[in-house]
Design an enzyme around this catalytic site. Structure first.
Site, PDB file in Angstrom:
ATOM      1  CB  THR A 168      -0.915   0.009   1.237  1.00 31.66           C
ATOM      2  OG1 THR A 168      -1.672  -1.196   1.265  1.00 31.66           O
ATOM      3  CG2 THR A 168      -1.861   1.199   1.212  1.00 31.66           C
ATOM      4  CB  THR A 169       3.840   2.160   2.018  1.00 30.98           C
ATOM      5  OG1 THR A 169       3.158   1.826   3.233  1.00 30.98           O
ATOM      6  CG2 THR A 169       4.719   3.364   2.279  1.00 30.98           C
TER       7      THR A 169
ATOM      8  CE1 TYR B 267     -16.498   0.632  -2.864  1.00 31.82           C
ATOM      9  CE2 TYR B 267     -17.080  -1.192  -4.315  1.00 31.82           C
ATOM     10  CZ  TYR B 267     -17.309   0.096  -3.853  1.00 31.82           C
ATOM     11  OH  TYR B 267     -18.335   0.833  -4.365  1.00 31.82           O
TER      12      TYR B 267
ATOM     13  CE1 TYR C  98      -1.607  -4.898   6.076  1.00 35.69           C
ATOM     14  CE2 TYR C  98      -1.449  -4.479   3.723  1.00 35.69           C
ATOM     15  CZ  TYR C  98      -1.447  -4.017   5.014  1.00 35.69           C
ATOM     16  OH  TYR C  98      -1.279  -2.679   5.265  1.00 35.69           O
TER      17      TYR C  98
ATOM     18  NE  ARG D 124      -3.764   1.687   3.940  1.00 37.69           N
ATOM     19  CZ  ARG D 124      -3.679   2.882   3.364  1.00 37.69           C
ATOM     20  NH1 ARG D 124      -4.522   3.200   2.394  1.00 37.69           N
ATOM     21  NH2 ARG D 124      -2.760   3.754   3.734  1.00 37.69           N
TER      22      ARG D 124
ATOM     23  CE  LYS E 296       1.822  -4.423   7.004  1.00 45.26           C
ATOM     24  NZ  LYS E 296       2.002  -3.561   5.804  1.00 45.26           N
TER      25      LYS E 296
END
Length: 294
Positions: free
Chosen positions: A46-47, A109, A135, A140, A164
């Site tokens: 994501t980062t 989503y 993850y 998010r 994670k």
């Protein structure tokens, strides 16, 4: 999976002022991590602002990191989607020979049920040629992958080797640690509670703040793994304010401001993200200056 113990960093994608990928800055960032004690690198998480990268840019980022790393550290590749078939297709067609594992986010989503999350990762586990790090990041994805679902996957699929865990819930993390299979790894995805998770039995972190302070944060994790609690917490409290600051106005805008202060890259982010405001930029600059001159 001993290579996943310690401190991994979710690498940013640096951009030039014209918003193109800054290859030279990315090389500097990779070397900065390696030179300062990071244990492994995570590519296209994501980062990395992966959602805003074209297919060609993703390939450029991957190749730049692979070449710069030159086999020095283990690499983990982010391969996630809310379209299960898309993940399967990528795993079946991409050359993954440079990577130790994949990091795959719980579907976002769509808001699947726990059974839907299980079936998504079951389908991925059945085709993945590499070990899988699950993850969980409810902030998010809008859904929380519960410990019972994680442990079900870990028990049923040998290539589901780690999670994670980024729910920001230390009780949930401890539930995972208590009930997991023996060799399954619980990795912090939340910088602020990394040390408590490590002391509770976690194996380390995939971090954002460690990119900016790799020497200090990776040392904190090593001290925690060795149960040198007072020394580890000294570093935790040194860096705690910066953890809050880098997420205050969105990730990776905060960490990119630190990189600008360090002279590693521009602070450019792509819309819909925007730069941090002047007040936060100044606070980050002074924090970096204080830590680097200690």
């Amino acid at each position: 999976m001993q290579s996943l113990i310690g401190t991994g960093v979710a690498l940013v994608t640096p951009f030039k002022k014209d918003f193109s990928v800054d290859v030279e800055a990315l090389k500097r960032i990779v070397n900065f991590q390696i030179d300062n004690g990071i244990d492994y690198l995570v590519v296209l998480g994501t980062t990395a602002e992966t959602a805003t990268l074209s297919k060609q840019e993703k390939e450029l980022v991957i190749q730049t990191i692979v070449d710069s790393n030159n086999g020095r550290l283990p690499l983990v590749l982010g391969v996630g989607s809310n379209n299960t078939q898309e993940v399967i297709d990528e795993l079946q067609t991409r050359n993954l020979s440079d990577f130790t594992a994949i990091l795959s986010v719980s579907p976002y989503y769509n808001k699947p049920t726990q059974e839907g999350i299980y079936q998504h990762f079951k389908a991925i586990a059945e085709v993945s040629p590499l070990p899988i790090i699950l993850y969980n990041v409810p902030g998010r994805t809008a859904s929380n992958m519960l410990p019972s679902t994680v442990i079900r996957l870990a028990n049923e699929f040998k290539n589901v080797v780690a999670i994670k865990e980024a729910a920001g819930d230390i009780v949930q993390a401890m539930t995972l640690i208590k009930n997991k299979p023996k060799d399954f790894l619980v990795i912090s995805g939340d910088d602020m509670i990394t040390l408590p998770m490590v002391l509770a039995g976690g194996v380390g972190v995939i971090s954002v703040i460690a990119e900016g302070f790799p020497k200090e944060f990776s040392e904190m994790v090593r001290l925690g793994l060795n149960k040198r609690v007072d020394e580890a917490y000294k570093i935790h409290y040194l860096l705690a304010d910066s953890i809050d600051m880098i997420f205050e106005q969105g990730n990776p805008a905060g960490i990119k401001e630190i990189f600008k202060s360090l002279g590693l890259s521009e602070n450019t982010v792509r819309l819909p993200l925007v730069n941090v405001n002047e007040d936060l930029a100044n606070r980050l600059y002074y924090f970096v200056d204080r830590v680097t001159n200690m």
